[in-house]
Enzyme design. Sequence first.
Site, PDB file in Angstrom:
ATOM      1  N   HIS A  63      93.887  17.672  54.536  1.00  0.00           N
ATOM      2  CA  HIS A  63      92.437  17.512  54.435  1.00  0.00           C
ATOM      3  C   HIS A  63      92.071  16.313  55.299  1.00  0.00           C
ATOM      4  O   HIS A  63      92.524  15.196  55.022  1.00  0.00           O
ATOM      5  CB  HIS A  63      92.023  17.276  52.981  1.00  0.00           C
ATOM      6  CG  HIS A  63      92.385  18.421  52.076  1.00  0.00           C
ATOM      7  ND1 HIS A  63      91.571  19.510  51.901  1.00  0.00           N
ATOM      8  CD2 HIS A  63      93.498  18.665  51.338  1.00  0.00           C
ATOM      9  CE1 HIS A  63      92.155  20.376  51.074  1.00  0.00           C
ATOM     10  NE2 HIS A  63      93.332  19.882  50.718  1.00  0.00           N
ATOM     11  N   LEU A  64      91.310  16.570  56.355  1.00  0.00           N
ATOM     12  CA  LEU A  64      90.955  15.464  57.261  1.00  0.00           C
ATOM     13  C   LEU A  64      89.533  14.949  57.005  1.00  0.00           C
ATOM     14  O   LEU A  64      89.110  13.974  57.624  1.00  0.00           O
ATOM     15  CB  LEU A  64      91.138  15.890  58.727  1.00  0.00           C
ATOM     16  CG  LEU A  64      92.571  16.294  59.107  1.00  0.00           C
ATOM     17  CD1 LEU A  64      92.645  16.670  60.589  1.00  0.00           C
ATOM     18  CD2 LEU A  64      93.579  15.194  58.794  1.00  0.00           C
ATOM     19  N   ARG A  65      88.812  15.615  56.110  1.00  0.00           N
ATOM     20  CA  ARG A  65      87.513  15.150  55.587  1.00  0.00           C
ATOM     21  C   ARG A  65      86.373  15.097  56.599  1.00  0.00           C
ATOM     22  O   ARG A  65      85.280  14.679  56.253  1.00  0.00           O
ATOM     23  CB  ARG A  65      87.656  13.773  54.924  1.00  0.00           C
ATOM     24  CG  ARG A  65      88.688  13.694  53.813  1.00  0.00           C
ATOM     25  CD  ARG A  65      88.388  14.628  52.673  1.00  0.00           C
ATOM     26  NE  ARG A  65      89.283  14.397  51.526  1.00  0.00           N
ATOM     27  CZ  ARG A  65      89.668  15.358  50.697  1.00  0.00           C
ATOM     28  NH1 ARG A  65      89.253  16.607  50.876  1.00  0.00           N
ATOM     29  NH2 ARG A  65      90.457  15.083  49.691  1.00  0.00           N
ATOM     30  N   ASN A  95      87.491  22.755  53.378  1.00  0.00           N
ATOM     31  CA  ASN A  95      86.556  22.232  52.364  1.00  0.00           C
ATOM     32  C   ASN A  95      85.898  20.931  52.812  1.00  0.00           C
ATOM     33  O   ASN A  95      85.986  19.896  52.154  1.00  0.00           O
ATOM     34  CB  ASN A  95      87.258  22.043  51.016  1.00  0.00           C
ATOM     35  CG  ASN A  95      88.423  21.076  51.071  1.00  0.00           C
ATOM     36  OD1 ASN A  95      89.025  20.884  52.131  1.00  0.00           O
ATOM     37  ND2 ASN A  95      88.747  20.455  49.955  1.00  0.00           N
ATOM     38  N   HIS A 182      94.987  29.231  46.961  1.00  0.00           N
ATOM     39  CA  HIS A 182      95.212  28.145  46.014  1.00  0.00           C
ATOM     40  C   HIS A 182      95.225  28.818  44.646  1.00  0.00           C
ATOM     41  O   HIS A 182      94.181  29.245  44.160  1.00  0.00           O
ATOM     42  CB  HIS A 182      94.064  27.140  46.171  1.00  0.00           C
ATOM     43  CG  HIS A 182      93.928  26.142  45.064  1.00  0.00           C
ATOM     44  ND1 HIS A 182      93.961  24.788  45.289  1.00  0.00           N
ATOM     45  CD2 HIS A 182      93.723  26.293  43.735  1.00  0.00           C
ATOM     46  CE1 HIS A 182      93.787  24.151  44.142  1.00  0.00           C
ATOM     47  NE2 HIS A 182      93.634  25.036  43.183  1.00  0.00           N
ATOM     48  N   HIS A 235     100.811  25.041  47.970  1.00  0.00           N
ATOM     49  CA  HIS A 235     101.368  24.118  46.970  1.00  0.00           C
ATOM     50  C   HIS A 235     101.897  24.766  45.694  1.00  0.00           C
ATOM     51  O   HIS A 235     101.349  24.565  44.612  1.00  0.00           O
ATOM     52  CB  HIS A 235     100.363  23.016  46.633  1.00  0.00           C
ATOM     53  CG  HIS A 235      98.926  23.472  46.487  1.00  0.00           C
ATOM     54  ND1 HIS A 235      98.560  24.518  45.691  1.00  0.00           N
ATOM     55  CD2 HIS A 235      97.790  23.007  47.038  1.00  0.00           C
ATOM     56  CE1 HIS A 235      97.247  24.671  45.751  1.00  0.00           C
ATOM     57  NE2 HIS A 235      96.756  23.775  46.578  1.00  0.00           N
ATOM     58  N   ASN A 281      95.920  18.358  42.169  1.00  0.00           N
ATOM     59  CA  ASN A 281      95.743  19.764  41.806  1.00  0.00           C
ATOM     60  C   ASN A 281      96.520  20.627  42.791  1.00  0.00           C
ATOM     61  O   ASN A 281      96.229  20.601  43.977  1.00  0.00           O
ATOM     62  CB  ASN A 281      94.251  20.113  41.860  1.00  0.00           C
ATOM     63  CG  ASN A 281      93.980  21.577  41.540  1.00  0.00           C
ATOM     64  OD1 ASN A 281      94.895  22.387  41.436  1.00  0.00           O
ATOM     65  ND2 ASN A 281      92.711  21.929  41.397  1.00  0.00           N
ATOM     66  N   ASP A 308      99.559  18.629  51.653  1.00  0.00           N
ATOM     67  CA  ASP A 308      98.283  18.608  50.921  1.00  0.00           C
ATOM     68  C   ASP A 308      97.688  17.187  50.961  1.00  0.00           C
ATOM     69  O   ASP A 308      97.113  16.715  49.977  1.00  0.00           O
ATOM     70  CB  ASP A 308      98.446  19.098  49.479  1.00  0.00           C
ATOM     71  CG  ASP A 308      97.111  19.436  48.821  1.00  0.00           C
ATOM     72  OD1 ASP A 308      96.058  19.354  49.498  1.00  0.00           O
ATOM     73  OD2 ASP A 308      97.114  19.766  47.623  1.00  0.00           O
ATOM     74  N   HIS A 312      91.026  10.047  49.616  1.00  0.00           N
ATOM     75  CA  HIS A 312      89.780   9.834  48.872  1.00  0.00           C
ATOM     76  C   HIS A 312      89.341   8.385  49.045  1.00  0.00           C
ATOM     77  O   HIS A 312      90.175   7.472  49.017  1.00  0.00           O
ATOM     78  CB  HIS A 312      89.982  10.108  47.377  1.00  0.00           C
ATOM     79  CG  HIS A 312      90.115  11.570  47.061  1.00  0.00           C
ATOM     80  ND1 HIS A 312      89.073  12.455  47.201  1.00  0.00           N
ATOM     81  CD2 HIS A 312      91.169  12.296  46.611  1.00  0.00           C
ATOM     82  CE1 HIS A 312      89.491  13.669  46.849  1.00  0.00           C
ATOM     83  NE2 HIS A 312      90.759  13.604  46.491  1.00  0.00           N
TER      84      HIS A 312
END
Length: 434
Positions: A63-65, A95, A182, A235, A281, A308, A312
């Site tokens: 996730h590179l946001r 996402n 997922h 995952h 998760n 994963d 944050h």
Amino acid sequence: MNKLLLRGGRLVDPASGHDGAADVLVDHGVIAEVDAGVRAAGARVVDCGGLVVCPGFVDLHVHLREPGREDAETIESGSRAAALGGYTAVCPMPNTDPVADNAGVVEMVAARGREVGLVDVFPVGAVTLGQRGAELAELGAMARSAAAVDCFSDDGHPIREARLLRLALEYARAFDAVIADHAEDASLTENAQMHEGEVSAMLGLAGWPAAAEEMVVARDLLLAELNGGRLHLCHVSTAGAVELVRSAKARGVRVSAEAAPHHFTLTDEAAGSYDPVFKVNPPLREKADVEAVRHGLADGTLDAIATDHAPHAREDKEVEWAAAPPGMLGLQTALGLALTELVGPGYLELAGAVERLTAGPARCRRLPGHGGPVRPGAPANLTVFDPDAAWTVDRARLASRARNTPFHGRELRGRVVHTLLRGEFTVHHGEATR
Ligand SMILES: [Zn+2]
């Protein structure tokens, strides 16, 4: 300098089966020669004595946001963390904000990745519009876009409706793409804070049962079997899920699967600290699950180690457990954890661990030029690491914008020395070059 000679290393190249001393000559970003005792006048020589030379690592799940949460990570900071972790290719999940559910967003992510130029960025497109699970996104438009998306996922959310997953698997067959799910039955995990078991009962936290993952894995495998689509399971974290994948592969279902380093390293007991850095998760599971994931990676039931990587921002993550979002950093600790937790105790040989970081994940996708084999004519996407170097994880020194690693203070064995993308050092002597 156009020629570079990686001399005196142990070349571990799972795609060709090579594991032994070999020099690698790189010319204009391309591998020119692989042999013992290569002589190349005028080449810049890099001494790789005592080091392992292998294909650059491939991470199927990050996730590179960006776009949307550039305070937590950007394509640039995440690419730098990836290069420092030995990666030359990463696959960011959709996402973001906006969600990568159309050609415009996936093209933007891929273009920004190229502009940064530290790793190749292969975006994953969303399966459903806005990842809302109601209607399919325009998979074809993303596949045909400049980003050439070959993998779709609603990661973070399961694809709840079996009908939609079936459609997606069928539709994706037209362009030989993979649907990565997922696996989580949300009706069993509402308000869940951690794995359901003895520890959750003791702590009084709502649990996320293994069955919530396994039911969906079973459903997904049945659907992939029904229509011959290509399924990838994100995952995998429970013993039961590993077993389901194992038996599906034995009967020929087109499925691939990944496991995250935290799921082969940590157990649900970490939740006892109430430190939300351990909230993730799917959640950290029990010892028997950790053991099953290790065996799954060892026998190839699980094809890939995928981090994963989920950065944050501090104000989001450093709050009380129940309010914290799930997710942990992973890019800079994956190699060290694989060597320390899988190779050290003998679950895998070193070459096996390298396979799960290179050729294994590359097989699950279409990622041209990545995962090996290391042979003349291939782009020089390479990692050089010291398998014996011990180091201690320090969250303050990570390249990620975020700090949420659950491995702060942990001593690991195995450290990246150089990473090369098309023959250019992105990491040189353990430091990012840009
Ligand atoms: Zn996920």
